[in-house]
Design an enzyme around this catalytic site. Structure first.
Site, PDB file in Angstrom:
ATOM      1  CD  GLU A 126     -57.258  -6.026  19.851  1.00  0.00           C
ATOM      2  OE1 GLU A 126     -57.207  -5.847  18.613  1.00  0.00           O
ATOM      3  OE2 GLU A 126     -58.190  -6.169  20.421  1.00  0.00           O
TER       4      GLU A 126
ATOM      5  CG  HIS B 186     -61.124  -7.118  18.260  1.00  0.00           C
ATOM      6  ND1 HIS B 186     -60.728  -6.575  19.487  1.00  0.00           N
ATOM      7  CD2 HIS B 186     -62.156  -7.352  17.908  1.00  0.00           C
ATOM      8  CE1 HIS B 186     -61.956  -6.019  19.571  1.00  0.00           C
ATOM      9  NE2 HIS B 186     -63.000  -6.550  18.810  1.00  0.00           N
TER      10      HIS B 186
ATOM     11  CB  CYS C 125     -63.477  -3.416  16.810  1.00  0.00           C
ATOM     12  SG  CYS C 125     -64.933  -4.514  16.747  1.00  0.00           S
TER      13      CYS C 125
ATOM     14  NE  ARG D  56     -72.750   0.380  17.664  1.00  0.00           N
ATOM     15  CZ  ARG D  56     -73.552   0.536  18.599  1.00  0.00           C
ATOM     16  NH1 ARG D  56     -74.548   1.245  19.009  1.00  0.00           N
ATOM     17  NH2 ARG D  56     -73.074  -0.182  19.826  1.00  0.00           N
TER      18      ARG D  56
ATOM     19  CB  ILE E 194     -65.361  -9.743  18.915  1.00  0.00           C
ATOM     20  CG1 ILE E 194     -64.048 -10.912  18.909  1.00  0.00           C
ATOM     21  CG2 ILE E 194     -65.961  -9.876  20.202  1.00  0.00           C
ATOM     22  CD1 ILE E 194     -63.000 -10.445  20.085  1.00  0.00           C
TER      23      ILE E 194
ATOM     24  N   GLY F 258     -64.235  -2.469  21.809  1.00  0.00           N
ATOM     25  CA  GLY F 258     -64.931  -2.396  23.051  1.00  0.00           C
ATOM     26  C   GLY F 258     -66.411  -2.142  22.769  1.00  0.00           C
ATOM     27  CD  GLU F 259     -71.524  -0.961  23.072  1.00  0.00           C
ATOM     28  OE1 GLU F 259     -71.962  -1.702  22.095  1.00  0.00           O
ATOM     29  OE2 GLU F 259     -71.628  -0.089  23.323  1.00  0.00           O
ATOM     30  CB  SER F 260     -68.764   2.410  19.677  1.00  0.00           C
ATOM     31  OG  SER F 260     -69.908   1.953  19.141  1.00  0.00           O
TER      32      SER F 260
END
Ligand code: GLN
Length: 199
Positions: free
Chosen positions: A173, A171, A79, A106, A135, A47-49
């Site tokens: 998943e 990722h 990620c 990052r 991503i 996601g976005e850390s």
């Protein structure tokens, strides 16, 4: 059967759930600290850390998550989840949970390569290469002594393990290859067996 929690503050939850179930685990969606009591291991998705950190603080999950990891329960960060686990983040004064001995960078693959897929050799899953979906991915710049590098790409570390902590920059998943999740489920099963032997 073991129960694996998925931190569900932001990011892909359903896909992780599918992969974990296919690997023989029960899944629990984790949204508050009480949920942590019911699980044997935890997946922290991408996601976005920085957003995830904000939500972790908002829902008062910071200390419980750190305690969970420090109590010897297995954690798999993918990620942004990997960034949350790192002791150090390049260019920042502090990490987030700071539980895994590595320094991450990052958005480490540059803007021109925002997302890409690549065949990786992952230690422990060598029978066939594993397609990593990246991503806006970070990479691991350096690791401490107890950390095993399990995959690299272009001289950059993209997956590592430290005891009961597993982290990858991609990722897992987002492919139908569930071997990374199966690897984590096996890690949890083995740690449970150890616990039973001791008690
Ligand atoms: N670039 C994101 C971050 O720094 C991570 C991207 C991802 O999880 N796909 O948090």
């Amino acid at each position: 059967m073991i129960t694996v929690g998925i931190l569900a503050l932001q990011g892909a939850v359903r896909e992780h759930a599918k992969a974990l179930e296919a690997s023989g685990a029960k899944v629990k969606i984790v949204k508050c600290m009480e949920d942590l009591q019911e699980i044997d291991g935890l997946v922290m998705p991408g996601g976005e850390s920085t957003t995830m950190r904000r939500l972790i603080d908002k829902y008062e999950m910071f200390q419980p998550l750190q305690n969970f990891a420090e109590s010897g329960k297995p954690v798999f960060g993918t990620c942004a989840g990997m960034i949350l686990m790192a002791k150090e983040i390049s260019g920042q004064d502090h990490g987030h949970l700071e539980v895994m001995d590595m320094k991450v960078h990052r958005n480490g693959f540059g803007r021109q390569r925002e997302s890409f897929e690549v065949a990786l050799t992952v230690q422990g899953l060598e029978e066939e290469s594993y397609i990593g979906v990246f991503i806006r991915a970070p990479y691991i710049e350096s690791v401490g002594n107890g950390v095993e590098v399990i995959a690299s790409f272009q001289d950059k570390i993209v997956a590592a393990r430290q005891g009961l902590f597993l982290a990858c920059a991609f990722h897992p998943e987002l492919t139908d290859d569930h071997r990374m999740h199966a690897y984590f489920v096996k890690m949890i099963e083995e740690s449970n067996e150890q616990l039973h032997k001791i008690s």
